[in-house]
Design an enzyme around this catalytic site. Structure first.
Site, mmCIF file in Angstrom:
data_model
loop_
_atom_site.group_PDB
_atom_site.id
_atom_site.type_symbol
_atom_site.label_atom_id
_atom_site.label_comp_id
_atom_site.label_asym_id
_atom_site.label_seq_id
_atom_site.Cartn_x
_atom_site.Cartn_y
_atom_site.Cartn_z
ATOM 1 N N GLU A 52 0.841 -1.201 0.000
ATOM 2 C CA GLU A 52 0.000 0.000 0.000
ATOM 3 C C GLU A 52 0.876 1.251 0.000
ATOM 4 O O GLU A 52 2.090 1.175 0.238
ATOM 5 C CB GLU A 52 -0.905 0.000 1.225
ATOM 6 C CG GLU A 52 -0.119 -0.106 2.512
ATOM 7 C CD GLU A 52 -0.785 0.540 3.717
ATOM 8 O OE1 GLU A 52 -1.160 -0.202 4.626
ATOM 9 O OE2 GLU A 52 -0.899 1.766 3.734
ATOM 10 N N LYS A 187 -4.988 -3.185 15.659
ATOM 11 C CA LYS A 187 -4.597 -2.441 16.867
ATOM 12 C C LYS A 187 -5.667 -2.531 17.937
ATOM 13 O O LYS A 187 -6.857 -2.594 17.633
ATOM 14 C CB LYS A 187 -4.358 -0.972 16.501
ATOM 15 C CG LYS A 187 -3.094 -0.795 15.697
ATOM 16 C CD LYS A 187 -2.895 0.663 15.357
ATOM 17 C CE LYS A 187 -1.872 0.772 14.239
ATOM 18 N NZ LYS A 187 -2.187 1.773 13.267
#
Ligand code: HEM
EC number: 4.2.1.70
Length: 878
Positions: A52, A187
């Site tokens: 990305e 996360k």
């Protein structure tokens, strides 16, 4: 409102219409710019890793971002793959950036639009610059057929998403894009349990790498169990390969979560503590909804003095780096295991294709000379050069073959390198090979590599002997002197005594509360019994002879498995394959030789009286008789004993183990069996051999165990001459592999084939004896069939029948965790991946309530009469 040009609109709509990566045709590809390196790699089947670009534009300041982006790309290259960083530049989606483009993207930094999937039309239409997030990267990567995308962390379900509906589009994109995403997890500021739940809804396969727990980006553990676990790059490659297989037509992706490497976990834990503190503060200050995530990020940054950003980058890339190192292996190995992630460089590819064409040419020119009117059996897709060898080498082999035949048919033509093999997987086809054309297929393999001087796999063997005078002579001897019903009657006393020892050992273990390894104890029983039946004496436990023979048998069985594979592709491996373990074979052979020589000498020095003559005496007579029908050598006697030990011990021991495991997992069947034993045998004596014919349910249990768990699921034969099987032509010398496992689990022949249902073997008003007989003759092959079928079938049934009968009658059985793990392993043989270890409790007091078994009673004439009928009925009359 922004006005779009019509050409932009048409570009966007065409982009959105793409269906799947493999349908990324040239027209579609013309809408994006693919770098020459990436384009080359895709066309040549090399591994490409998508990356990305948001991390470059928004993750770090310039020039640190450029440096990191270059570093990541070079790691991908070092590992043999081609990096494809994806971004939109001036409205053109770019797959793979050159140095100049990378520099431009990095220096523009945050002025580049962060582009998720939903933003693509806008960025393309306005000819803007866009840095792709996970969802947009997935979109473009899939469009050009890239299968692996490596990133830091992916988005997830936000806390309070039940009010805010804040769910990252990464998750939905994963749900509709068949790409493997490798990341460091999610996360913990996000709601990890809900994220996993949502991924499940999207049908995304999620696995943690070498961990049972799903990682939380900064920490190895998140407190959430990972839905699956993968332990090696090969595991990953297999999953990627299967997902990419267009036959499966799955549209959903894969998420491999790689925990943060140990060396970074201290920094990770620091950030995680800050995150937890920020979460508490957010709760205390009532920061909820859309305001929560920016609050948390800012607070974590404050608390860690900015390290979170650095750790964000370094941990994500460290995780990526770790994985990429493995990825190289992953992609290399996947060549053998899948067609999907092939990593061969162009040169190698060229060599392979050349060799493949050459092999094909040789095959058609030399091996497949077939009459014009017939076709060869159909052939499933193969790999260049090695053909279908990967099926042969995958473990368990019978399962790999079963999958192939379920998909492509019951008679298939395979090849391992240039060796033609025909795979037979239905009862009717197997019957044509083993029975109708039995004479033509009466030899296992004419060109099996032979080790001249070895007792194992040597030229003296009976099992590997070609169908001919020697084999016929030995088979007659075996049946008349050892394994036929008359000989079995003669040796019943020996088996009765050994069964008594086995039973006593079990009672002893129960009294001491000791666990029993069923397979190991059965090995002792079968080993001692066969030694006594052949040699008139068992090997002594005291001077270590018994242990020596058991360890030799175990070692030989390992070698047999290697040998079976080597002999299946024997012609090719004649020189190479066997020499790899020649030393091992010779060592085992010499140890057998020493032991057997001692026993033979004992017989020569003290020959048994006429009525006590055993197999050794009989064979020594033949050896010394100049007028014997066939002159046999001392080595041939020894080799036969080795083969009988191998053929007779492990087979019965493994099968008994499987049956006991099935009974523990099916308490209702165990109960029915126990009731039958109690009603027939009563409560005052132990089960014995002569009871077997009166215990039809016990027989059914044994047969069903053998059906589901055949010890030798693969039978091998060679075509002596070219012939027709079904509608197809089998050329001379073709190796035939009959997958008895597939035959006995064929849903066309067996109802609910994977279920343990002994009732299917009970003669009933709806299923008469005749129907049962037909069913067994066609579809039941645990002992093989035809001329080379197992001569020890009766003895095998007896071993298993009395052992299972005894264990059920005398003890209650249990295992840790209630259910037995029935996972299979084994290459050419079928074994329990987790050998059965049970605790047992005596159901009866052997001294108080049971009549001691009288050995003479077991061998009495009255009981002998039962014997032939017992064996016949065990065999279902076949
Ligand atoms: C549960 C027990 C047993 C099972 C499942 C079993 C299974 C088999 C199978 C599948 C074959 C190959 C048949 C074929 O190629 O068509 C075989 C062959 C053979 N078995 Fe057994 N077996 C068992 C017990 C025994 C016993 C007790 C003995 C002797 C003590 C024995 C001796 C042999 C021999 C000598 C061959 C080779 C026959 C030949 O090549 O002509 N087996 N067995």
């Amino acid at each position: 409102m922004t006005s779009y040009s019509s050409s932009s609109l048409s570009r966007i709509s065409t982009l959105q219409n793409h269906i799947s990566p493999l349908e990324a045709n040239n027209k579609l590809r013309s809408l994006v710019k693919i770098s020459p390196q990436v384009s080359d790699a895709i066309s040549n089947g090399r591994a490409v890793v998508a990356l990305e670009s948001t991390i470059i534009s928004h993750g770090m300041p310039y020039p640190q971002n450029l440096q990191t982006a270059k570093e990541v790309e070079s790691i991908v290259r070092e590992n043999g793959a081609v990096p494809a960083t994806i971004a939109i530049l001036n409205g053109v989606p770019c797959i793979g950036l050159n140095e100049e483009e990378l520099e431009r993207l990095a220096s523009l930094g945050k002025s580049v639009q962060k582009t998720a999937g939903r933003d693509i039309p806008h960025v393309v239409a306005t000819r803007a610059n866009g840095a792709t997030t996970v969802s947009a990267t997935l979109f473009f990567a899939s469009m050009v057929g890239i299968q692996v995308f490596v990133t830091g962390g992916i988005g997830g379900v936000h806390r309070h998403a039940d009010h805010t509906m804040d769910i990252s589009s990464d998750l939905t994109a994963l749900g509709r894009t068949p790409i493997a995403v490798i990341s460091a997890g999610v996360k913990s500021i996000l709601d990890i349990p809900k994220t996993l739940e949502y991924l499940e809804t999207q049908e995304v396969y999620v696995a943690a790498y070498k961990s049972d727990e799903f990682p939380a980006f900064f920490t190895e553990k998140s407190g959430c169990k990972a839905p699956s676990r993968v332990d090696s790059p090969e595991d990953c490659a297999r999953v990627i390969g299967k997902n990419a297989n267009m036959k499966l037509n799955r549209k959903a992706g894969i998420l491999f979560a790689v925990p943060i490497p140990k060396q970074h976990s201290a920094a990770g834990n620091l950030i995680e503590s800050a995150t937890q503190r920020a979460l508490t503060e957010a709760r205390e200050q009532n920061v909820t909804g859309n305001a929560e995530t920016p609050f948390l990020l800012a607070r974590v940054n404050e608390l860690t003095g900015g390290t979170s950003l650095a750790a964000n980058c370094s941990s994500s890339f460290s995780a990526d780096v770790t994985f990429l190192i493995n990825l190289k292996l992953n992609l290399r190995l996947s060549f053998l295991t899948t067609m999907a992630a092939i990593t061969v460089d162009f040169q190698l590819c060229f060599i392979f294709i050349f060799l493949w064409l050459l092999t094909r040419f040789c095959l058609s020119a030399f091996f497949f000379k077939k009459p014009k009117d017939y076709d060869l059996p159909p052939s499933p897709p193969s790999l260049p050069v090695i053909g279908h060898l990967h099926h042969l080498l995958s473990v368990p082999t019978h399962k790999s073959f079963h999958k192939v035949s379920s998909k492509y048919g019951p008679l298939l033509h395979l090849c391992a390198f240039n060796i033609p093999i025909v795979l037979v997987s239905s009862g009717s086809m197997a019957h044509e090979v083993l029975r109708t054309n039995g004479l033509n297929f009466a030899t296992r393999d004419r060109e099996v590599p032979i080790m001249e001087k070895s007792l194992l796999f040597g030229s003296f063997g009976f099992v590997s002997a070609p169908y001919g005078d020697y084999w016929k002579f030995m088979k007659k001897l075996l049946v008349t002197k050892l394994l036929g019903s008359h000989s079995l009657e003669r040796t019943r006393l020996i088996r009765g005594e050994e069964l008594k020892t086995f039973r006593a050992m079990l009672f002893d273990k129960a009294a001491r509360n000791e666990a029993v390894d069923v397979g190991e104890e059965m090995m002792k029983l079968t080993n001692n019994t066969i030694c006594r039946m052949i040699m008139g004496r068992k090997c002594s436990e005291e001077d270590g002879e018994a242990e020596q023979i058991r360890s030799l048998v175990t070692k030989s069985l390992g070698l047999v498995r290697k040998f079976l594979i080597a002999s299946t592709v024997g012609r090719l491996l004649k020189k190479v394959g066997i020499s790899l373990f020649e030393k091992e074979i010779m060592e085992v052979s010499e140890r057998y030789d020493e032991l057997l020589e001692k026993i033979i000498k004992e017989h020569e020095e003290n020959p048994n009286q006429k009525e006590d003559r055993d197999m050794v005496d009989v064979l020594l007579d033949v050896c010394a008789d100049d007028n014997a029908e066939f002159k046999i050598s001392r080595n041939q006697i020894k080799a036969l004993f080795v083969e009988l030990l191998l053929g007779g011990t492990d087979t019965s021991a493994q099968t008994t183990q499987w049956i006991m495991a099935e009974l523990i997992n099916h308490p209702e069947i165990l109960k029915t069996l126990r009731e039958e034993i109690e009603s027939v045998v009563g409560k005052t004596r132990f089960v014995q051999e002569t009871d077997l014919s009166n215990l039809p349910y016990l027989q059914a249990v044994v047969k069903e165990g053998l059906r589901l768990h055949p010890h030798s699921p693969i039978l091998v034969r060679t075509a002596a001459e070219g012939c027709k099987i079904g509608e197809f032509y089998i050329p001379q010398n073709t190796t035939m592999i009959i997958n008895s496992y597939a035959v006995m689990r064929d849903p066309d022949s067996w109802e609910e084939p994977d279920e343990f249902q002994p009732e299917r073997f009970m003669v009933s008003p709806s299923k008469g004896k005749e129907e049962m007989r037909e069913q067994l003759a066609l579809n039941y092959l645990p002992f093989g069939s035809g001329r080379r079928g197992c001569p020890g079938t009766n003895l095998g049934y007896i071993f298993i029948g009395v052992a299972v009968g005894t264990m059920v009658q005398c003890f209650d059985w249990s295992v840790n965790g209630n259910k037995v793990n029935m996972e299979e392993t084994g290459d050419m043989t079928l074994r329990m991946a987790h050998p059965l270890k049970c605790t047992l409790v005596a159901r009866i007091d052997p001294l108080a309530s049971f009549e001691p078994v009288d050995a003479s009673e077991e061998g009495s004439t009255a009981n002998r009469k039962h014997m032939s009928s017992c064996t016949l009925s065990l065999l279902g009359g076949t």
